[in-house]
Design a protein around this motif. Sequence first.
Motif, PDB file in Angstrom:
ATOM      1  N   GLU A 135       0.923  -1.196   0.000  1.00 17.78           N
ATOM      2  CA  GLU A 135       0.153  -0.016  -0.164  1.00 17.78           C
ATOM      3  C   GLU A 135       0.847   1.398  -0.061  1.00 17.78           C
ATOM      4  N   SER A 136       2.159   1.531   0.682  1.00 19.73           N
ATOM      5  CA  SER A 136       3.128   2.301   0.789  1.00 19.73           C
ATOM      6  C   SER A 136       3.550   2.413  -0.653  1.00 19.73           C
ATOM      7  N   ARG A 137       4.001   1.397  -1.034  1.00 15.51           N
ATOM      8  CA  ARG A 137       3.720   2.420  -2.243  1.00 15.51           C
ATOM      9  C   ARG A 137       3.372   2.634  -3.662  1.00 15.51           C
ATOM     10  N   LEU A 138       1.985   2.455  -3.599  1.00 14.22           N
ATOM     11  CA  LEU A 138       1.118   2.764  -4.396  1.00 14.22           C
ATOM     12  C   LEU A 138       0.629   4.311  -4.115  1.00 14.22           C
ATOM     13  N   ILE A 139       1.146   4.595  -2.748  1.00 12.42           N
ATOM     14  CA  ILE A 139       1.327   6.193  -2.462  1.00 12.42           C
ATOM     15  C   ILE A 139       2.158   6.825  -2.473  1.00 12.42           C
ATOM     16  N   PRO A 140       1.844   8.063  -3.882  1.00 14.91           N
ATOM     17  CA  PRO A 140       3.008   8.574  -4.384  1.00 14.91           C
ATOM     18  C   PRO A 140       3.913   8.936  -3.362  1.00 14.91           C
TER      19      PRO A 140
END
Length: 73
Positions: free
Chosen positions: A64-69
Amino acid sequence: MSTPPSEPVDAQVIKAKLEALKSEHRDLDEVIDRLIEKPPFDQLQLQRLKKRKLGLKDEILRLESRLIPDIIA
C-alpha cells in the motif's frame, strides 16, 4: 473494475497482489476464529497462523505504501 489508461501497469499488478493478500488475511482470520472456538486447540498451530497473518499484514502495508506517491515536503 477497470483501471484508467493513465495508471501504470505496475500499479495494477500491486493492486491485484494486494487483493489476494487481503483475501488470504481474511481467510486466516476465519480459520483462527474457528480454531479458538473449539478448545482444546493446538497452541503451536495457533501461533503459526497468527505469525502468518502478521506477515501478510506487513506485506499489505508495504505494498500500500508503494501505491502512495511520494510527497515532497
